[in-house]
Design a protein around this motif. Structure first.
Motif, PDB file in Angstrom:
ATOM      1  N   ALA A  21       0.837  -1.209   0.000  1.00 49.87           N
ATOM      2  CA  ALA A  21       0.000   0.000   0.000  1.00 49.87           C
ATOM      3  C   ALA A  21       0.867   1.253   0.000  1.00 49.87           C
ATOM      4  O   ALA A  21       0.644   2.196  -0.750  1.00 49.87           O
ATOM      5  CB  ALA A  21      -0.930  -0.006   1.210  1.00 49.87           C
ATOM      6  N   ARG A  22       1.874   1.232   0.867  1.00 45.43           N
ATOM      7  CA  ARG A  22       2.733   2.412   0.935  1.00 45.43           C
ATOM      8  C   ARG A  22       3.513   2.591  -0.365  1.00 45.43           C
ATOM      9  O   ARG A  22       3.658   3.710  -0.862  1.00 45.43           O
ATOM     10  CB  ARG A  22       3.713   2.271   2.099  1.00 45.43           C
ATOM     11  N   GLU A  23       4.006   1.492  -0.931  1.00 40.78           N
ATOM     12  CA  GLU A  23       4.774   1.581  -2.165  1.00 40.78           C
ATOM     13  C   GLU A  23       3.886   2.141  -3.295  1.00 40.78           C
ATOM     14  O   GLU A  23       4.333   2.974  -4.090  1.00 40.78           O
ATOM     15  CB  GLU A  23       5.321   0.191  -2.526  1.00 40.78           C
ATOM     16  N   LEU A  24       2.626   1.679  -3.323  1.00 44.17           N
ATOM     17  CA  LEU A  24       1.704   2.174  -4.352  1.00 44.17           C
ATOM     18  C   LEU A  24       1.385   3.659  -4.171  1.00 44.17           C
ATOM     19  O   LEU A  24       1.077   4.351  -5.139  1.00 44.17           O
ATOM     20  CB  LEU A  24       0.395   1.379  -4.314  1.00 44.17           C
ATOM     21  N   SER A  25       1.464   4.122  -2.907  1.00 45.39           N
ATOM     22  CA  SER A  25       1.106   5.526  -2.655  1.00 45.39           C
ATOM     23  C   SER A  25       2.172   6.491  -3.175  1.00 45.39           C
ATOM     24  O   SER A  25       2.005   7.700  -3.141  1.00 45.39           O
ATOM     25  CB  SER A  25       0.828   5.756  -1.169  1.00 45.39           C
ATOM     26  N   ALA A 163       0.948   1.362   7.348  1.00 43.89           N
ATOM     27  CA  ALA A 163      -0.464   1.624   7.081  1.00 43.89           C
ATOM     28  C   ALA A 163      -0.769   3.108   7.225  1.00 43.89           C
ATOM     29  O   ALA A 163      -1.461   3.706   6.396  1.00 43.89           O
ATOM     30  CB  ALA A 163      -1.335   0.802   8.036  1.00 43.89           C
ATOM     31  N   GLU A 164      -0.227   3.708   8.270  1.00 49.54           N
ATOM     32  CA  GLU A 164      -0.470   5.139   8.501  1.00 49.54           C
ATOM     33  C   GLU A 164       0.111   5.991   7.394  1.00 49.54           C
ATOM     34  O   GLU A 164      -0.510   6.934   6.913  1.00 49.54           O
ATOM     35  CB  GLU A 164       0.210   5.574   9.803  1.00 49.54           C
ATOM     36  N   ASN A 165       1.328   5.632   6.995  1.00 53.22           N
ATOM     37  CA  ASN A 165       1.984   6.411   5.955  1.00 53.22           C
ATOM     38  C   ASN A 165       1.255   6.258   4.620  1.00 53.22           C
ATOM     39  O   ASN A 165       1.079   7.222   3.864  1.00 53.22           O
ATOM     40  CB  ASN A 165       3.456   5.994   5.842  1.00 53.22           C
ATOM     41  N   ALA A 166       0.770   5.034   4.350  1.00 51.10           N
ATOM     42  CA  ALA A 166      -0.004   4.811   3.125  1.00 51.10           C
ATOM     43  C   ALA A 166      -1.269   5.668   3.160  1.00 51.10           C
ATOM     44  O   ALA A 166      -1.646   6.291   2.162  1.00 51.10           O
ATOM     45  CB  ALA A 166      -0.364   3.329   3.001  1.00 51.10           C
ATOM     46  N   ARG A 167      -1.904   5.702   4.320  1.00 45.38           N
ATOM     47  CA  ARG A 167      -3.136   6.485   4.469  1.00 45.38           C
ATOM     48  C   ARG A 167      -2.858   7.983   4.258  1.00 45.38           C
ATOM     49  O   ARG A 167      -3.574   8.655   3.537  1.00 45.38           O
ATOM     50  CB  ARG A 167      -3.724   6.232   5.851  1.00 45.38           C
ATOM     51  N   GLN A 168      -1.775   8.463   4.897  1.00 44.66           N
ATOM     52  CA  GLN A 168      -1.384   9.878   4.719  1.00 44.66           C
ATOM     53  C   GLN A 168      -1.211  10.218   3.241  1.00 44.66           C
ATOM     54  O   GLN A 168      -1.497  11.326   2.806  1.00 44.66           O
ATOM     55  CB  GLN A 168      -0.017  10.156   5.371  1.00 44.66           C
ATOM     56  N   ASN A 169      -0.730   9.241   2.488  1.00 44.60           N
ATOM     57  CA  ASN A 169      -0.427   9.488   1.078  1.00 44.60           C
ATOM     58  C   ASN A 169      -1.564   9.081   0.141  1.00 44.60           C
ATOM     59  O   ASN A 169      -1.371   8.949  -1.057  1.00 44.60           O
ATOM     60  CB  ASN A 169       0.871   8.781   0.686  1.00 44.60           C
ATOM     61  N   GLY A 170      -2.749   8.851   0.710  1.00 47.68           N
ATOM     62  CA  GLY A 170      -3.933   8.722  -0.127  1.00 47.68           C
ATOM     63  C   GLY A 170      -4.542   7.351  -0.278  1.00 47.68           C
ATOM     64  O   GLY A 170      -5.565   7.205  -0.953  1.00 47.68           O
ATOM     65  N   VAL A 171      -3.940   6.308   0.313  1.00 45.96           N
ATOM     66  CA  VAL A 171      -4.548   4.978   0.206  1.00 45.96           C
ATOM     67  C   VAL A 171      -5.733   4.901   1.168  1.00 45.96           C
ATOM     68  O   VAL A 171      -5.670   5.392   2.289  1.00 45.96           O
ATOM     69  CB  VAL A 171      -3.521   3.862   0.522  1.00 45.96           C
ATOM     70  N   ALA A 351      11.593  -9.438   4.063  1.00 47.57           N
ATOM     71  CA  ALA A 351      11.544  -9.269   2.613  1.00 47.57           C
ATOM     72  C   ALA A 351      10.536  -8.205   2.185  1.00 47.57           C
ATOM     73  O   ALA A 351      10.367  -7.952   0.992  1.00 47.57           O
ATOM     74  CB  ALA A 351      11.215 -10.601   1.955  1.00 47.57           C
ATOM     75  N   ALA A 352       9.866  -7.578   3.147  1.00 48.44           N
ATOM     76  CA  ALA A 352       8.753  -6.689   2.804  1.00 48.44           C
ATOM     77  C   ALA A 352       9.123  -5.544   1.846  1.00 48.44           C
ATOM     78  O   ALA A 352       8.405  -5.319   0.863  1.00 48.44           O
ATOM     79  CB  ALA A 352       8.102  -6.161   4.073  1.00 48.44           C
ATOM     80  N   PRO A 353      10.232  -4.811   2.096  1.00 47.92           N
ATOM     81  CA  PRO A 353      10.469  -3.643   1.222  1.00 47.92           C
ATOM     82  C   PRO A 353      10.665  -4.011  -0.251  1.00 47.92           C
ATOM     83  O   PRO A 353      10.020  -3.427  -1.130  1.00 47.92           O
ATOM     84  CB  PRO A 353      11.742  -3.009   1.799  1.00 47.92           C
ATOM     85  N   ALA A 354      11.517  -4.993  -0.541  1.00 46.88           N
ATOM     86  CA  ALA A 354      11.750  -5.350  -1.946  1.00 46.88           C
ATOM     87  C   ALA A 354      10.537  -6.044  -2.545  1.00 46.88           C
ATOM     88  O   ALA A 354      10.251  -5.907  -3.736  1.00 46.88           O
ATOM     89  CB  ALA A 354      12.988  -6.239  -2.066  1.00 46.88           C
ATOM     90  N   THR A 355       9.810  -6.795  -1.715  1.00 44.99           N
ATOM     91  CA  THR A 355       8.601  -7.459  -2.202  1.00 44.99           C
ATOM     92  C   THR A 355       7.570  -6.422  -2.650  1.00 44.99           C
ATOM     93  O   THR A 355       6.920  -6.579  -3.688  1.00 44.99           O
ATOM     94  CB  THR A 355       8.000  -8.355  -1.094  1.00 44.99           C
ATOM     95  N   ALA A 356       7.426  -5.355  -1.865  1.00 43.39           N
ATOM     96  CA  ALA A 356       6.461  -4.308  -2.224  1.00 43.39           C
ATOM     97  C   ALA A 356       6.816  -3.712  -3.588  1.00 43.39           C
ATOM     98  O   ALA A 356       5.956  -3.507  -4.437  1.00 43.39           O
ATOM     99  CB  ALA A 356       6.437  -3.234  -1.141  1.00 43.39           C
ATOM    100  N   ARG A 357       8.107  -3.488  -3.819  1.00 46.58           N
ATOM    101  CA  ARG A 357       8.539  -2.950  -5.115  1.00 46.58           C
ATOM    102  C   ARG A 357       8.229  -3.935  -6.234  1.00 46.58           C
ATOM    103  O   ARG A 357       7.783  -3.548  -7.313  1.00 46.58           O
ATOM    104  CB  ARG A 357      10.043  -2.684  -5.106  1.00 46.58           C
ATOM    105  N   GLU A 358       8.500  -5.214  -5.947  1.00 42.44           N
ATOM    106  CA  GLU A 358       8.264  -6.262  -6.933  1.00 42.44           C
ATOM    107  C   GLU A 358       6.776  -6.324  -7.304  1.00 42.44           C
ATOM    108  O   GLU A 358       6.423  -6.463  -8.475  1.00 42.44           O
ATOM    109  CB  GLU A 358       8.756  -7.597  -6.350  1.00 42.44           C
TER     110      GLU A 358
END
Lengths: 490, 418
Positions: A21-25, A163-171, A351-358
């Motif tokens: 979610a955050r990566e998409l934001s 989750a909070e950061n994703a929400r701040q950025n519009g998710v 693995a979360a950060p690189a997985t989100a990018r993937e």
């Protein structure tokens, strides 16, 4: 929510779903995340050893899947991400003990593998250097492979931060919403949830323990996973000096491991071998506890049963030991386009950060338009951590708000001010407050503070105390008012 | 009073702390302050609304709040300063205290002497290692007592209690009176963990089932507890396969042991006794660190508050004398736990002064003889781990000590049958 339209629907508010979610934001994407529990990170994310591993020294058994690099690619991303989000991160380093020459040779191979993947910081330690680093370690160990890169974090706090950061950025981030059915349609998917219907163009299935079940709703379950369960005991902070690195011994059989690790808060964790288990059966048993203690004492003989303050069982969805320790699923369903399955076994949080990018890459490949979100703000502020303030900061804070002078949880020194901040941040249950502030996580395990925290939650949320739950749903703490059972009135 | 001028600082405003503070004032210390983390002084006595307090100290049958109130009043009359909602966060070996307080802000000061009176805490589900799921509805008996007696809530209507400590038995009766059903009190040992009078008045009088030599082997329920599995245990306290049965319940209370709260003592570098879990003290209740004293449940867990008050008065008096420049106990004779003795408090005596010894045994035994070295011997009909032994050594008995004695062994011997 009765009807909702979104471009990308992320199912699951664990560390993977929130990281996606955050990566998409970072992009101008209309994204929605749904989580079935009332808070974030309460599934597999919550119940593990909190280790950030790198996996570059492990053998890759399978060539057709290549998700393992996501683990070591995540390593350099994790610390900056935790800094941006003010999530805990502590690089403790890892010592993999060996007890004889064949153990040593095995680790030499691991070191060579890590080097071939660009990780050159491993060192082989002899007995004396090992003892200098960790004087309480078993005298039976003849040496260790030292990996200074290994770290620990708090996966639940990290997930809340994501989750909070994703929400701040519009998710659009929604809790308490469980997926019941998914139908593929021409333009995308119709998703039926416990709170209404959602139509979307893309689905990211990061449903953790339910990843296969959610995929099966739309026949996107072109993979096999099975649940394995492990046991973790938490030791009192007063014995945190016993060991300062993550320490383990090489497993002698698949699925066996002896492990002790410091946490970001000072408690030590001891863990048992993971075993196949019935899904959702997160009950602990006597055997697990005995094995954990026995195994831990093989590494650090001074560990005592008396120092255990709590324990829990944790789950992973795992593929196959024959495919490799760090084998995971991060791919678009071969049968259902625009449906991405994400499940990471052992490395989980790591693995979360690189997985989100993937995942974002996979979505783009499926046709998602990625235009940069110029307003993306990577920073998020954590709530106050009173214990770690300087004396002068404490003085000033209490002078400006006396609630910071009121210690509610005495074991972990958590103040009323922090609890109120946590509730403002979204905590609505005792566990929600606990995971955000540590109130109730100390050696008395909330014996003294639970009545106080219940009172503060009721006051801040404006609801009666008997409606406060431990973890949502039917988990109310106080079932009746005084005299209610004898038909009287207070 | 400025904190910089404090003679005696007492950590904890429960029965131990208040008794120590009053005595410190009466002994002559000018500035005596109690640092209490709760909203008011009195400690857990305020939630103990049952009677049975003060039978020895006041020769009266009082409730917990009544007992506490007498001490709180007296503390005010003698000019003790109480700081409520003040949490001590650190004590250094040099007696520097740091604390945070809702009313006073951030505090840091160094009193002439300190009395540790932090009391004890209950063993949690985690510390007891009860297997199973982790639903809501599991409380320590003391937490439930606070909810029922102070906050006005009943945790549930079908209760199982693990352990037969005094608070557990008191809560069995209390919840029965509130209309709940106590399905069972489950005790691992062959005898109860608390006082006989509580077994009679709280369990027998209310027909509450007591399962001796049983334990809980599993907790059931995902969100709220639904049941427990209980099983009989063998001599080594392990569950016996095949004896399991399920008891439905919506609430589980735990009353299976108390742990002295000595995290601050450890910070100060005070030496602890592994058997008591509290500081090792001499007969004046001075700990291993000069100027730091201790009294009440922080030293060892008592059965009766009356003894907590007496012991803490001793600590308060000694702390005041120390603050005024007096010398502590001279000479150290170690009291060593012998046969069937778990611990002895104080751990050392001077041999010069009259002293009261508090002791607990390891196992229940009938027909025993308690021997304090060769200076005292006393026949006892029965001894139990749950009932503290209290013995006074008079000066004429201490005179029997040989010159240069460094250790006295205390034994609980089996009596020869006549």
């Amino acid at each position: 929510m009765s009807e909702l339209k979104t471009e990308v629907l992320i199912i699951g508010g664990g560390v993977l779903g929130t990281a996606v979610a955050r990566e998409l934001s970072r992009y101008k994407v209309d994204a929605t995340l749904i989580e079935k529990e009332v808070d974030f990170g309460w599934g597999s994310t919550k119940a593990n050893m909190c280790i950030v591993c790198q996996g570059a020294d492990h053998q890759e058994f399978s060539k057709e899947y290549h998700p393992s690099p996501l683990v070591w690619q995540s390593m350099p991303l994790m610390e900056p991400m935790c800094q941006e989000l003010e999530a805990p991160f502590n690089r403790v380093g890892e010592l993999a003990l060996f007890f004889n020459n064949s153990g040593k040779e095995k680790y030499e191979k691991m070191m060579a593998r890590a080097e071939s993947r660009g990780i050159t910081t491993h060192q082989l330690l002899d007995r004396d250097s090992l003892r200098r680093l960790e004087p309480n370690i078993t005298r039976e160990a003849t040496g260790a492979l030292y990996d200074p890169g290994i770290a620990v974090t708090d996966p639940v706090r990290l997930t809340i931060a994501l989750a909070e950061n994703a929400r701040q950025n519009g998710v659009n981030v929604i809790t308490g919403t469980e997926v019941q059915d998914i139908k593929a349609s021409a333009g995308g998917f119709e998703v039926k949830t416990s709170q209404g219907n959602i139509s979307c163009e893309f689905v990211v299935n990061a449903a953790g323990m339910a990843v296969d079940k959610v995929a099966a709703l739309v026949n996107a379950d072109d993979f096999v996973v099975f649940p394995i369960r492990g046991y973790v005991a938490i030791l009192d902070k007063k014995v945190s000096d016993l060991v300062s690195h993550e320490v383990h011994a090489s497993p002698e059989a698949p699925g066996e491991s002896n492990i002790i690790t410091p946490t970001v808060y000072g408690n030590l964790f001891i863990g048992t071998p993971m075993k196949l288990a019935r899904r959702g059966d997160d009950a602990t048993n006597r055997e697990m506890a005995e094995v954990a203690l026995r195994n831990a004492r093989r590494l650090i003989p001074d560990i005592s049963e008396k120092d255990i303050i709590n324990s829990f069982a944790g789950f992973l969805m795992f593929r196959n030991w024959e495919l490799g320790w760090h084998e995971c699923i991060v791919n678009t369903s071969s049968t259902v386009p625009r449906f991405v399955n994400v499940s990471i076994g052992f490395p989980g949080v790591s693995a979360a950060p690189a997985t989100a990018r993937e995942v974002v890459k996979l979505l783009s490949r499926e046709g998602l338009k990625l235009r940069e979100n110029p307003g993306f703000n990577p920073y998020r502020k954590a709530i106050t951590d009173f214990t770690n303030l300087t004396d002068e900061e404490k003085r000033k804070l209490i002078a400006s708000d006396s609630r910071y002078g009121h210690v509610v949880c005495r074991c972990e020194t958590v103040t009323e001010g922090e609890i109120v901040e946590a509730i403002k941040q979204g905590a609505a249950t005792l566990d929600g407050v606990k995971f955000r502030t540590r109130a109730g996580m100390g050696r008395c395990q909330s014996g003294f503070c639970s009545s106080r925290v219940t009172g503060i939650l009721a006051r801040e949320l404006g609801i009666p105390e008997e409606e406060i739950t431990k973890k949502g749903g039917e988990s109310r703490q106080l079932l009746y008012k005084s005299k209610e059972l004898i038909g009287g009135r207070e | 009073m400025k904190l910089q001028d404090v003679d005696v600082a007492v950590i904890g405003g429960g029965p131990a702390g208040i008794a120590a503070a009053i005595k410190a004032r009466e002994t002559g210390a000018q500035n005596v302050v109690i640092l209490e983390r709760a909203e008011k002084m009195g400690g857990l006595l305020y939630q103990c609304i049952h009677n049975g307090f003060g039978l020895f100290y006041f020769n009266e049958d009082l409730t917990g709040p009544e007992y506490a109130h007498r001490f709180v009043e007296k503390a005010m009359d003698t000019g003790v300063k109480g700081l409520p909602e003040t949490m001590v966060t650190g004590i250094s070996p040099e007696r520097q205290i740091t604390a945070v307080s809702k009313g006073e802000g951030y505090l840091s000061f160094r009193p002439a002497s300190i009395v540790l009176a932090m009391g004890c805490r209950e063993k949690s589900r985690g510390a007891l290692g009860i297997p199973g799921t982790r639903p809501a509805g599991i409380f320590t008996a003391g937490t439930a007592q606070r909810f029922v007696n102070v906050e006005g809530f009943i945790p549930g209507k079908r209760i199982v209690i693990l352990g037969s400590g005094d608070i557990g038995m008191i809560m069995a009766r209390r919840l029965t009176l509130e209309g709940a059903e106590v399905a069972a009190v489950v005790e691992m040992l062959p005898y109860i963990g608390g006082l006989i009078r509580n077994e009679v008045q709280c369990l027998h009088d209310f027909d509450i089932p007591l399962l001796l030599e049983h334990t809980i082997t599993r907790i059931h329920g995902e969100q709220r507890i639904e049941a427990v599995t209980v099983a009989r245990v063998d001599d080594s306290k392990r569950p016996i396969a095949g004896t399991e049965r399920r008891i439905e319940c919506d609430t589980l209370l735990l009353s299976a042991g108390l742990i002295p709260e000595n995290e601050l003592s450890l910070m100060a570098g005070v030496e602890l006794d592994a058997a008591t879990g509290g500081p090792t003290v001499d007969e004046t209740r001075q700990t291993s660190i000069s100027g730091i004293f201790a009294g009440g449940n922080v030293v060892h867990v008592h059965d009766l508050v009356d003894n907590v008050s007496w012991e803490s008065e001793l600590a308060g008096e000694s702390a005041a004398r120390s603050a005024m420049g007096g010398k502590g106990a001279q000479g150290k004779i170690k009291l060593k736990a012998g046969r069937n003795i778990r611990y002895i408090v104080p751990q050392t005596i001077s041999g010069q002064n009259k002293v009261t010894l508090y002791m607990r045994v390891n196992d229940m035994e009938e027909g025993v003889r308690l021997k304090i070295g060769n200076i005292m011997s006393k026949g006892l009909r029965v001894v139990k781990p749950s009932e503290m032994l209290k013995v006074e050594l008079a000066p004429e008995q201490l005179e029997k000590l040989k010159e240069g004695t460094s250790e006295i062994i205390v034994d609980c011997e089996r009596r020869e049958r006549k």
